[in-house]
Design an enzyme around this catalytic site. Structure first.
Site, PDB file in Angstrom:
ATOM      1  N   LYS A  53      12.151  -3.544  11.560  1.00  0.00           N
ATOM      2  CA  LYS A  53      13.441  -3.347  11.041  1.00  0.00           C
ATOM      3  C   LYS A  53      14.497  -3.994  12.161  1.00  0.00           C
ATOM      4  CE  LYS A  53      11.995   1.029   9.159  1.00  0.00           C
ATOM      5  NZ  LYS A  53      11.154   1.798  10.261  1.00  0.00           N
ATOM      6  N   TYR A  94      12.068   1.658  17.441  1.00  0.00           N
ATOM      7  CA  TYR A  94      11.067   2.390  18.291  1.00  0.00           C
ATOM      8  C   TYR A  94      10.525   2.174  19.507  1.00  0.00           C
ATOM      9  CZ  TYR A  94      11.330   3.684  13.145  1.00  0.00           C
ATOM     10  OH  TYR A  94      11.822   3.779  11.820  1.00  0.00           O
ATOM     11  N   ASP A 136       4.445   1.196   9.373  1.00  0.00           N
ATOM     12  CA  ASP A 136       5.943   0.967   9.334  1.00  0.00           C
ATOM     13  C   ASP A 136       6.615   1.191  10.808  1.00  0.00           C
ATOM     14  OD1 ASP A 136       8.695   1.433   7.761  1.00  0.00           O
ATOM     15  OD2 ASP A 136       8.746   2.766   9.414  1.00  0.00           O
ATOM     16  N   PRO A 157       0.727  -1.066  -0.197  1.00  0.00           N
ATOM     17  CA  PRO A 157      -0.047   0.021   0.066  1.00  0.00           C
ATOM     18  C   PRO A 157       0.957   1.304  -0.036  1.00  0.00           C
ATOM     19  CG  PRO A 157      -0.881  -1.501   1.762  1.00  0.00           C
ATOM     20  CD  PRO A 157       0.713  -1.940   1.330  1.00  0.00           C
ATOM     21  N   HIS A 175      17.911  -2.078   9.196  1.00  0.00           N
ATOM     22  CA  HIS A 175      17.538  -0.506   9.424  1.00  0.00           C
ATOM     23  C   HIS A 175      18.553   0.113   8.843  1.00  0.00           C
ATOM     24  CE1 HIS A 175      14.969   1.645  12.410  1.00  0.00           C
ATOM     25  NE2 HIS A 175      15.559   2.696  11.633  1.00  0.00           N
ATOM     26  N   LEU A 211       1.506   4.107   7.864  1.00  0.00           N
ATOM     27  CA  LEU A 211       1.616   5.143   8.909  1.00  0.00           C
ATOM     28  C   LEU A 211       2.963   4.834   9.426  1.00  0.00           C
ATOM     29  CD1 LEU A 211       0.050   6.885  10.918  1.00  0.00           C
ATOM     30  CD2 LEU A 211      -0.169   4.623  12.455  1.00  0.00           C
TER      31      LEU A 211
HETATM   32  N1  LIG Z   1      14.188   3.765   8.010  1.00  0.00           N
HETATM   33  C1  LIG Z   1      14.675   4.664   9.013  1.00  0.00           C
HETATM   34  O1  LIG Z   1      16.068   4.826   9.223  1.00  0.00           O
HETATM   35  C2  LIG Z   1      13.656   5.779   9.279  1.00  0.00           C
HETATM   36  C3  LIG Z   1      14.228   6.983   9.847  1.00  0.00           C
HETATM   37  C4  LIG Z   1      13.280   8.090  10.100  1.00  0.00           C
HETATM   38  C5  LIG Z   1      11.766   7.787  10.141  1.00  0.00           C
HETATM   39  N2  LIG Z   1      11.542   6.293   9.520  1.00  0.00           N
HETATM   40  C6  LIG Z   1      10.106   5.970   9.505  1.00  0.00           C
HETATM   41  O2  LIG Z   1       9.285   7.104   8.702  1.00  0.00           O
HETATM   42  C7  LIG Z   1       8.055   7.680   9.725  1.00  0.00           C
HETATM   43  C8  LIG Z   1       8.197   8.944   9.025  1.00  0.00           C
HETATM   44  O3  LIG Z   1       9.184  10.119   9.473  1.00  0.00           O
HETATM   45  P1  LIG Z   1       9.339  10.932  10.684  1.00  0.00           P
HETATM   46  O4  LIG Z   1       8.254  10.325  11.731  1.00  0.00           O
HETATM   47  O5  LIG Z   1      10.673  10.987  11.115  1.00  0.00           O
HETATM   48  O6  LIG Z   1       8.941  12.340   9.981  1.00  0.00           O
HETATM   49  P2  LIG Z   1       7.374  12.830   9.050  1.00  0.00           P
HETATM   50  O7  LIG Z   1       6.483  11.724   8.863  1.00  0.00           O
HETATM   51  O8  LIG Z   1       8.087  13.677   7.882  1.00  0.00           O
HETATM   52  O9  LIG Z   1       6.873  13.918  10.246  1.00  0.00           O
HETATM   53  C9  LIG Z   1       6.512  13.434  11.385  1.00  0.00           C
HETATM   54  C10 LIG Z   1       5.947  14.882  12.020  1.00  0.00           C
HETATM   55  O10 LIG Z   1       4.981  15.533  11.379  1.00  0.00           O
HETATM   56  C11 LIG Z   1       3.678  15.537  11.990  1.00  0.00           C
HETATM   57  N3  LIG Z   1       2.684  15.654  11.007  1.00  0.00           N
HETATM   58  C12 LIG Z   1       2.122  14.742  10.720  1.00  0.00           C
HETATM   59  N4  LIG Z   1       1.132  15.083   9.549  1.00  0.00           N
HETATM   60  C13 LIG Z   1       1.248  16.253   9.299  1.00  0.00           C
HETATM   61  C14 LIG Z   1       0.309  17.039   8.715  1.00  0.00           C
HETATM   62  N5  LIG Z   1      -0.435  16.645   7.879  1.00  0.00           N
HETATM   63  N6  LIG Z   1       0.892  18.561   8.747  1.00  0.00           N
HETATM   64  C15 LIG Z   1       1.872  18.888   9.489  1.00  0.00           C
HETATM   65  N7  LIG Z   1       2.303  17.964  10.404  1.00  0.00           N
HETATM   66  C16 LIG Z   1       2.172  16.956  10.283  1.00  0.00           C
HETATM   67  C17 LIG Z   1       3.658  15.050  13.000  1.00  0.00           C
HETATM   68  O11 LIG Z   1       3.099  15.313  14.105  1.00  0.00           O
HETATM   69  P3  LIG Z   1       2.013  14.662  15.120  1.00  0.00           P
HETATM   70  O12 LIG Z   1       2.469  13.325  15.158  1.00  0.00           O
HETATM   71  O13 LIG Z   1       1.999  15.217  16.235  1.00  0.00           O
HETATM   72  O14 LIG Z   1       0.663  14.954  14.415  1.00  0.00           O
HETATM   73  C18 LIG Z   1       5.179  14.634  13.303  1.00  0.00           C
HETATM   74  O15 LIG Z   1       5.572  15.735  14.314  1.00  0.00           O
HETATM   75  C19 LIG Z   1       8.775   7.264  10.877  1.00  0.00           C
HETATM   76  O16 LIG Z   1       7.738   7.636  11.689  1.00  0.00           O
HETATM   77  C20 LIG Z   1       9.108   5.747  10.701  1.00  0.00           C
HETATM   78  O17 LIG Z   1       8.062   5.071  10.808  1.00  0.00           O
HETATM   79  C21 LIG Z   1      12.380   5.478   9.168  1.00  0.00           C
END
Ligand SMILES: NC(=O)c1ccc[n+]([C@@H]2O[C@H](COP(=O)([O-])OP(=O)(O)OC[C@H]3O[C@@H](n4cnc5c(N)ncnc54)[C@H](OP(=O)(O)O)[C@@H]3O)[C@@H](O)[C@H]2O)c1
Length: 314
Positions: A79, A50, A45, A15, A112, A19
């Protein structure tokens, strides 16, 4: 119209919008996952790192038990963390994640990061990084992931934070191909070259930090998330969409799966409501022009590691 799923190289459907759950706090993540499943998310995800897999799993099992969704309709990713790259560590860690989720199998298990640390190192060292490095080759780690598929513990396997050369090396030394490379991807770091490289080889890009991790706005040393660019807000107005929806649509339009994180009900709904508009060439060109190759997650403490991935162009 944008695709709601992407076919992986093993025929499995991914998909396109999932999330994210990094930094989703205890007491919030369970509700976030339940809301997400209720409003149509089928891709979640996660990661051992985490520390919230038990709560995510509780939400998933409740939604299955109450008949909202079937297990086979969900796509759950986890991961393997850096300390556990030795081949013998992989299956025990995969089983640990499954046990935390309370699930029999994962849909996708990723390495990861390409670089490993010693098994007893701090999970994310803040100083003296070098003393914690391990030189376990990610190709050895990959063999452990392949065992995971053979044992039925995960349907698919992939990598995360790998550069092009590292993806190629896994492809040349595998019996089961990686289906995805999950990397940071947003208009500040649009990954066009890596996406093209992976696409040619049948590997799908999954974009993390697709919203530029919006809570980092104004944080010194971090790129300004594009969703706060007034021009992106203006683009959104034309389609009656928010800046976040514009950015997510832009990425999915390039064949990238996105995993925005939110624990806010209205944003969880907003972030998957991106399939009913098409950005004009001019609007896409503006978003293309935002590329600065700036990272939120450089993990530069590891830059001297032999398997550090971000020293090459892509
Ligand atoms: N593989 C890796 O090394 C790796 C590294 C980093 C992240 N990840 C994965 O990728 C996911 C996403 O990355 P991320 O969490 O770092 O950053 P992101 O999704 O770019 O940003 C998350 C932030 O944006 C806010 N947000 C969500 N929807 C919004 C909207 N429509 N308008 C304004 N702000 C919004 C959230 O706040 P609220 O939650 O307060 O709403 C949170 O503070 C992670 O959660 C994780 O699952 C993987």
């Amino acid at each position: 119209m944008l695709p709601k799923t992407i076919k992986l190289n093993n025929g499995v459907l991914l998909p396109t919008v999932g999330l994210g759950t990094y930094k989703s706090q205890p007491g919030q993540v369970e509700e976030a996952v339940k809301t997400a499943i209720d409003v149509g998310y089928r891709h979640i995800d996660c990661a051992w790192f985490y520390g919230n897999e038990a709560e995510v799993g509780k939400a998933i099992r409740e939604k299955i038990a109450s008949g909202v969704v079937k297990r086979e309709d969900l796509f759950i990713t986890s991961k393997l963390w850096n300390n556990f790259h030795a081949e013998k560590e992989v299956i025990p860690k995969l089983k640990e994640s499954l046990s935390a989720f309370g699930l029999d199998y994962l849909d996708l298990y990723l390495i990861h990061w390409p670089f490993g640390t010693k098994v007893d190192a701090p999970l994310l060292p803040t100083e003296n990084h070098e003393k914690y490095f391990s030189d376990v080759d990610y190709v050895e780690t990959w063999k452990g992931l392949e065992q995971g598929v053979k044992l039925g513990l995960t349907k698919s396997i992939g990598v995360s934070n790998f550069n092009a050369e590292q993806v190629e090396r896994v492809l040349k030394n595998c019996t089961i191909k990686p289906v995805v490379n999950q990397v940071e991807c947003n208009p500040n770091l649009n990954q066009k070259k890596l996406n093209a490289f992976c696409k040619e080889r049948g590997v799908v890009l999954v974009g993390y930090c697709p919203l530029g991790r919006s809570e980092y706005v104004g944080k010194p040393g971090f790129p300004e998330p594009t969703i706060f660019d007034p021009k992106v807000a203006d683009i959104g107005k034309k389609y009656n969409k928010t800046p976040a929806q514009v950015v997510l649509n832009y990425l999915v339009g390039q064949g990238i799966s996105v995993i925005p994180k939110s624990v806010t009900q209205s944003r969880i709904i907003e972030n998957i409501d991106i399939f009913d508009f098409t950005l004009s060439e001019e609007d896409k060109a503006y978003l293309d022009s935002c590329n600065k190759n700036q990272r939120i997650c450089p993990l530069d403490g590891f830059k001297n590691h032999k398997y550090y991935s971000f020293s090459s162009e892509f």
